[in-house]
Design a protein around this motif. Structure first.
Motif, mmCIF file in Angstrom:
data_model
loop_
_atom_site.group_PDB
_atom_site.id
_atom_site.type_symbol
_atom_site.label_atom_id
_atom_site.label_comp_id
_atom_site.label_asym_id
_atom_site.label_seq_id
_atom_site.Cartn_x
_atom_site.Cartn_y
_atom_site.Cartn_z
ATOM 1 N N VAL A 293 0.933 -1.138 0.037
ATOM 2 C CA VAL A 293 0.048 0.021 -0.096
ATOM 3 C C VAL A 293 0.786 1.321 -0.037
ATOM 4 N N ILE B 193 9.687 4.161 -0.750
ATOM 5 C CA ILE B 193 9.843 2.894 0.237
ATOM 6 C C ILE B 193 9.038 2.068 -0.491
ATOM 7 N N GLU C 283 -1.925 2.520 -5.124
ATOM 8 C CA GLU C 283 -1.388 3.872 -4.671
ATOM 9 C C GLU C 283 -2.675 4.834 -4.860
ATOM 10 N N ALA D 5 11.295 15.692 -1.383
ATOM 11 C CA ALA D 5 12.583 15.716 -0.635
ATOM 12 C C ALA D 5 13.739 16.312 -1.206
ATOM 13 N N GLY E 284 7.242 20.168 5.341
ATOM 14 C CA GLY E 284 8.642 20.661 4.852
ATOM 15 C C GLY E 284 8.374 21.680 3.527
ATOM 16 N N HIS F 288 9.809 7.053 8.169
ATOM 17 C CA HIS F 288 11.111 7.457 7.897
ATOM 18 C C HIS F 288 11.694 8.759 7.958
HETATM 19 C C1 LIG Z 1 10.656 18.990 2.362
HETATM 20 C C2 LIG Z 1 11.422 17.559 2.319
HETATM 21 C C3 LIG Z 1 12.510 17.592 2.497
HETATM 22 C C4 LIG Z 1 13.407 16.048 2.527
HETATM 23 N N1 LIG Z 1 14.780 15.918 2.547
HETATM 24 C C5 LIG Z 1 15.016 14.491 2.646
HETATM 25 C C6 LIG Z 1 16.423 14.288 2.300
HETATM 26 O O1 LIG Z 1 17.046 15.400 2.059
HETATM 27 N N2 LIG Z 1 16.867 13.051 2.595
HETATM 28 C C7 LIG Z 1 16.249 11.979 2.809
HETATM 29 O O2 LIG Z 1 16.651 10.988 2.876
HETATM 30 N N3 LIG Z 1 14.884 12.282 3.084
HETATM 31 C C8 LIG Z 1 14.201 13.359 2.936
HETATM 32 N N4 LIG Z 1 12.894 13.819 3.218
HETATM 33 C C9 LIG Z 1 12.167 12.399 3.893
HETATM 34 C C10 LIG Z 1 11.628 11.643 2.618
HETATM 35 O O3 LIG Z 1 11.328 12.356 1.458
HETATM 36 C C11 LIG Z 1 10.660 10.446 3.077
HETATM 37 O O4 LIG Z 1 11.064 10.262 4.507
HETATM 38 C C12 LIG Z 1 10.234 9.488 1.791
HETATM 39 O O5 LIG Z 1 9.922 9.962 0.866
HETATM 40 C C13 LIG Z 1 9.026 8.667 2.689
HETATM 41 O O6 LIG Z 1 8.796 7.792 1.610
HETATM 42 P P1 LIG Z 1 7.434 6.910 1.747
HETATM 43 O O7 LIG Z 1 7.546 6.125 0.452
HETATM 44 O O8 LIG Z 1 7.153 6.559 2.894
HETATM 45 O O9 LIG Z 1 6.361 8.153 1.817
HETATM 46 P P2 LIG Z 1 5.775 8.806 0.327
HETATM 47 O O10 LIG Z 1 6.652 9.255 -0.567
HETATM 48 O O11 LIG Z 1 4.875 9.816 1.297
HETATM 49 O O12 LIG Z 1 4.749 7.722 -0.098
HETATM 50 C C14 LIG Z 1 3.575 7.329 0.529
HETATM 51 C C15 LIG Z 1 2.664 7.004 -0.547
HETATM 52 O O13 LIG Z 1 1.467 6.331 -0.169
HETATM 53 C C16 LIG Z 1 0.234 6.699 -0.836
HETATM 54 N N5 LIG Z 1 -0.791 6.311 0.372
HETATM 55 C C17 LIG Z 1 -0.937 6.935 1.378
HETATM 56 N N6 LIG Z 1 -2.265 6.547 1.846
HETATM 57 C C18 LIG Z 1 -2.831 5.449 0.937
HETATM 58 C C19 LIG Z 1 -3.831 4.833 0.945
HETATM 59 N N7 LIG Z 1 -4.771 4.730 2.126
HETATM 60 N N8 LIG Z 1 -3.996 3.902 -0.107
HETATM 61 C C20 LIG Z 1 -3.128 3.858 -1.135
HETATM 62 N N9 LIG Z 1 -1.975 4.690 -1.153
HETATM 63 C C21 LIG Z 1 -2.027 5.602 -0.096
HETATM 64 C C22 LIG Z 1 0.421 8.157 -0.920
HETATM 65 O O14 LIG Z 1 -0.119 8.646 -2.009
HETATM 66 C C23 LIG Z 1 2.165 8.256 -1.441
HETATM 67 O O15 LIG Z 1 2.298 8.142 -2.676
HETATM 68 C C24 LIG Z 1 12.343 15.029 3.085
HETATM 69 C C25 LIG Z 1 11.051 15.011 2.857
HETATM 70 C C26 LIG Z 1 10.395 16.351 2.730
HETATM 71 C C27 LIG Z 1 8.898 16.808 2.991
#
Ligand SMILES: Cc1cc2nc3c(=O)[nH]c(=O)nc-3n(C[C@H](O)[C@H](O)[C@H](O)COP(=O)(O)OP(=O)(O)OC[C@H]3O[C@@H](n4cnc5c(N)ncnc54)[C@H](O)[C@@H]3O)c2cc1C
Length: 358
Positions: A9, A14, A33, A45, A213, A316
């Motif tokens: 999901v 990640i 997604e 990010a 952010g 994360h």
């Molecule tokens: C401004 C900013 C700067 C950053 N800088 C850095 C950096 O320099 N270095 C670093 O390592 N990290 C950085 N990060 C952190 C990093 O971006 C996150 O930790 C990382 O992207 C998390 O990945 P994720 O796949 O868990 O989340 P996301 O990329 O948010 O993905 C989660 C996905 O789940 C989907 N989703 C949610 N709920 C549901 C549902 N019920 N059903 C289906 N889909 C769903 C969403 O639509 C989304 O696409 C930064 C973040 C920000 C905001």
């Protein structure tokens, strides 16, 4: 009805990285997604691959360093398999510390002389003092996520986009799949990789929260104005090879609000010019905000939940781009029933999990 070995999901970095790792081990994988893959935190990010004792929580240090070491191969594989560039840069980071950090720093050995600073980064303001150098990489998260999406598709990962998962379904034997707002999908195992929204999917209420952010993107007057990532107490600057320069970032408790505000952008511009005076007339390309997946103790939530065949990889926070390769590896191990090389006990979902009343 079609079924999969694993449903993931969330198609952020990640979920995408884990899907690729599981496909390599021959699992049939579906990513569900709710929007378009890779358009939330992973799109917002900065892409610093921070591996520094001043900034990484101690409990995360081993995982962070292991992931940083995996990056060259991870990025190379995605580039080769997708045919896309991810702009992995290895010039390192120059740090300017706050007074408080300066007195207690564990980075004494990393102090950089004035002469070297001027040689490496002649555009940095002469008013900046006490620089340190840290060997770190950076990557372009948008390019990385796009390459991971293409690689996952090339490897045969299935996608359902545009439809929200509302619940994980169970039979007597454990997980049976997920329900979305339009349909349901069957699978033997489900992994919650929904980032800041992970706590909204019944039945487990993971305590993730959005941490906003804001970022600003400038165009450098010349592509090579800066080579290193620059971090100062007021802002960080991340140069990209195509001449873009990211200035960031705020860390705000603002719920699911992703708006930017003009005063923050003005402050970013001011801080950027204080660090690099030549940015005074730099063109603004865009600004944006994203939602980091935060947790109460600032550590990710990784592993099997108390419900058989239901797993989670989220929380994360500021390091999800850095932690993508190691997360994919350890979670693929856990899902396959193997013991990962790294100790995941500090990240166990059991430290928070409460069952929601049905
Ligand atoms: C401004 C900013 C700067 C950053 N800088 C850095 C950096 O320099 N270095 C670093 O390592 N990290 C950085 N990060 C952190 C990093 O971006 C996150 O930790 C990382 O992207 C998390 O990945 P994720 O796949 O868990 O989340 P996301 O990329 O948010 O993905 C989660 C996905 O789940 C989907 N989703 C949610 N709920 C549901 C549902 N019920 N059903 C289906 N889909 C769903 C969403 O639509 C989304 O696409 C930064 C973040 C920000 C905001």
């Amino acid at each position: 009805m079609k079924s999969w070995d694993v449903i993931i999901v969330g198609g952020g970095i990640i979920g995408l990285s884990l899907a690729i790792a599981l496909r390599k081990r021959d699992a049939r994988v579906l990513i569900v997604e709710r929007g378009e893959p890779g358009r939330e935190a992973s799109h917002a990010a900065g892409g610093m691959l921070v591996d520094c004792p001043l900034e990484t929580p101690p409990a995360l240090q081993l995982l962070a360093s292991a992931s940083a070491r995996m990056y060259p191969e991870f990025a190379h594989e995605l580039e080769v398999e997708s045919g896309m560039k991810v702009d992995l840069r290895s010039h390192g980071t120059i740090l300017f510390l706050s007074r408080e950090h300066l007195s207690s720093t564990q980075l004494r050995d990393a102090a950089l002389s004035r002469v070297l600073l001027e040689e490496w980064e002649p555009a940095i303001s002469r008013t900046m003092s006490d620089p340190f150098y840290v060997k770190e990489r950076s990557v372009d998260p948008r390019a990385l996520t796009a390459a991971a999406f293409k690689t996952a598709k090339n490897r045969g990962v299935d996608f359902s986009s545009g439809d929200l998962v509302t619940a994980v379904n169970f039979s007597d034997a454990g997980v049976s799949g997920v329900t979305t707002t339009k349909t349901s999908f069957l699978a033997a195992k489900v992994v919650n990789c929904a980032g800041a929204w992970a706590g909204e999917i019944a039945p487990h209420k993971f305590p993730t929260r959005p941490v906003k952010g804001q970022m600003l993107c400038l165009v450098m007057p010349s592509r090579t104005l800066l080579k290193h990532v620059i971090r100062s107490p007021k802002a960080y600057l991340i140069p990209r090879s195509d001449g873009r320069l990211l200035v960031g970032a705020t860390v705000e408790e603002a719920g699911f609000d992703k708006r930017t505000d003009p005063s923050t952008m003005k402050n970013f511009q001011k801080s950027a010019v204080e660090l690099v005076p030549e940015l005074a007339n730099a063109k603004i390309l865009e600004d944006w905000a994203g939602l980091r997946p935060g947790t109460p103790d600032g550590l990710p939530i990784l592993g099997a939940t108390s419900t058989p065949s239901y797993y989670v990889a989220t929380g994360h926070f500021r390091d999800g781009i850095l932690l993508a390769p190691i997360t994919a590896k350890v979670m693929a191990d856990v899902i396959e029933g193997r013991r990962p090389e790294q100790d995941l006990s500090p990240f166990s979902p059991q430290r928070f999990t409460q069952r929601l009343a049905s």
